[in-house]
Enzyme design. Structure first.
Site, mmCIF file in Angstrom:
data_model
loop_
_atom_site.group_PDB
_atom_site.id
_atom_site.type_symbol
_atom_site.label_atom_id
_atom_site.label_comp_id
_atom_site.label_asym_id
_atom_site.label_seq_id
_atom_site.Cartn_x
_atom_site.Cartn_y
_atom_site.Cartn_z
ATOM 1 N N GLU A 1 0.947 -1.261 -0.036
ATOM 2 C CA GLU A 1 -0.041 -0.035 -0.077
ATOM 3 C C GLU A 1 0.764 1.233 0.106
ATOM 4 O OE1 GLU A 1 -3.394 1.967 2.773
ATOM 5 O OE2 GLU A 1 -2.082 0.474 3.605
ATOM 6 N N CYS B 1 -5.701 -2.450 2.552
ATOM 7 C CA CYS B 1 -5.474 -2.418 3.798
ATOM 8 C C CYS B 1 -6.633 -2.435 4.864
ATOM 9 C CB CYS B 1 -4.544 -1.164 4.388
ATOM 10 S SG CYS B 1 -3.998 -1.238 5.898
ATOM 11 N N VAL C 1 -1.595 -3.599 1.594
ATOM 12 C CA VAL C 1 -2.042 -3.726 3.127
ATOM 13 C C VAL C 1 -0.694 -3.366 3.978
ATOM 14 C CG1 VAL C 1 -1.991 -6.090 3.184
ATOM 15 C CG2 VAL C 1 -3.166 -4.725 4.946
ATOM 16 N N LYS D 1 -9.791 3.293 -2.215
ATOM 17 C CA LYS D 1 -10.133 2.938 -0.878
ATOM 18 C C LYS D 1 -11.387 3.156 -0.312
ATOM 19 C CE LYS D 1 -7.597 2.100 3.401
ATOM 20 N NZ LYS D 1 -6.380 2.348 4.215
#
Length: 450
Positions: free
Chosen positions: A238, A339, A363, A306
């Protein structure tokens, strides 16, 4: 008269199929009208002028009562080990939750009408090493035209099978609702070819440099290592351009496409593979945490913003996304989450509902059991790439299998883990069968309240 009718239904029940349904043999072309209990029986009939081409359709409809259940059923001969294509067309009226109400099932039977087992042992976490019973197949909904939806699937008959029982259902319909089933076919077809893909994760912290532009090049050698092992898809961690810079998110954000996607596009093209990388995107005054899928032609296939943001990103002025895109690749359908998304079952479920077979998961850190859960509850492959040290007993860089077990893990910094899977191979459990095919048919109603 009532006693005579009761005796008739008792005889029908005793003569009906062994899966426990009560049947009426008086239907078209060998099809039988079935119900689990007589008091739930809807009206089931054959309409010779029905169907999308007026070639006939079976009509199952409710009266003024709710919750009625019934289906039509017929047995077809098969040759064990051969491959068969099932197809039917379905049209509904007055039904909102069609995915549950309008279900097709295929049940493999031997020459005596008994259930058979799969040819190979299952190595799922429950009762590994045993040959599971061949539980029902659940064909999926395909294209809809003029109100008629194709329900279809291709299956290899277990070697012990001599026949297949096909069921076309009407379940829990509202009052006066109906389902039509038409153009039903079951034919031998070509064998299913394997769809092999090699999935890779990178376990690396880009420690060098303090600017966003210093970070991408630190993954080049690891991508090259994955390419030497014939990886098709490589997943990076990430927000790689933030790691180690101590800069605010907004100062590390860049347009998509931008300099980082251009760099990784060159690597993807050089090595003829797909890359997923975590970045921060600037879109005018907004900043998003994104995962970007880059194709072997060097171009961006798609991006995911996200959806679930932790406190730090909210406080840092990051904006959440609201879509769950899934992208076609040359090996299958890929979705992405990032994540904190892993803490919430809705994200992976929405991606799987949209067709994802593989979910890439850049993540920073998370509970590894949640990675296992997201893979197992959706029966998808999940590829995590994390900054967490393996000694922390927390997140891992791994490829999770469809039952949630890690198939491969990169444990040391600067390493790559790769595993090979067949996306055309169903994952069979004891008692559950191919659970992935049942998810849409059985999952609960979603609460739509704000």
């Amino acid at each position: 008269m009532k006693n005579a009718r009761g005796i008739f239904y008792l005889i029908v029940i005793l003569l009906s199929s062994q899966v426990g349904y009560a049947g009426d043999p008086k239907l078209h072309d060998g099809w039988r009208a079935m119900t689990p209990r007589e008091e739930l029986r809807p009206e089931i009939s054959w309409d010779a002028d029905g169907g999308p081409n007026q070639q006939g359709a079976f009509l199952i409809q409710a009266d003024k009562r709710e919750g009625l259940m019934g289906h039509i059923q017929k047995t077809f001969p098969v040759k064990g080990g051969k491959t068969y294509a099932f197809l039917a067309q379905r049209k509904t009226k007055g039904i909102d939750l069609v995915r549950r109400a309008g279900t097709a099932r295929l049940i493999w039977l031997d020459q005596n009408g008994k259930r058979v087992t799969r040819d190979k042992p299952s190595f799922a976490s429950y009762r590994p090493g045993e040959r599971p019973r061949a539980e029902p197949e659940f064909p999926g909904d395909q294209e809809t035209k003029s109100g008629w939806t194709e329900v279809a699937g291709v299956y290899r008959a277990p070697s012990e099978a001599a026949q297949v029982q096909i069921e076309l259902h009407f379940r829990w319909g509202p009052p006066h609702s109906q389902i039509q089933w038409s153009n039903i076919s079951f034919k031998q077809t070509d064998d299913i070819k394997p769809r092999i893909v090699r999935l890779a994760t990178i376990h690396h912290r880009p420690r060098e440099g303090n600017k966003p532009s210093d970070k991408p090049a630190q993954f080049a050698k690891l991508i090259a290592q994955a390419a030497k092992q014939k990886a098709d898809l490589v997943v990076l961690p990430e927000s790689i351009t933030v790691y180690g810079t101590k800069l605010p998110y907004a100062e590390c954000a860049e347009p998509i496409p931008g300099p980082s996607t251009k760099y990784f596009g060159q690597l993807a093209k050089k090595h003829d593979l797909y890359i997923v990388v975590g970045l921060y995107e600037r879109a005018e005054h907004l900043v998003y945490n994104v995962a970007v899928l880059i194709g072997p032609d060097g171009d961006i296939v798609g991006k995911y913003r996200k959806v679930t943001l932790p406190r730090g990103e909210i406080e840092g002025g990051v904006t959440p996304g609201h879509e769950y895109p899934v992208f076609e690749t040359r090996f299958g359908k890929v979705g992405m989450m990032i994540c904190y998304d892993g803490f919430f079952p809705e994200v992976a479920r929405e991606l799987s509902k949209n067709g994802a077979e593989v979910i890439a998961w850049p993540v920073w850190g998370c509970n590894p059991m949640l990675g296992a859960a997201r893979a197992c509850e959706n029966h998808v492959y999940v590829i995590s790439s994390t900054y967490t040290d393996t000694s922390a007993n927390w997140m891992i860089s791994a490829i999770y299998g469809q039952d949630g077990k890690p198939l491969a893990q990169a444990k040391d910094w600067g390493t790559v883990a790769i595993t090979e899977v067949d996306l055309n191979q169903p994952f069979y459990w004891q008692s559950l069968g191919d659970f992935k095919s049942q998810i849409e048919r059985h999952r609960p109603v979603v609460d739509t309240k704000p």
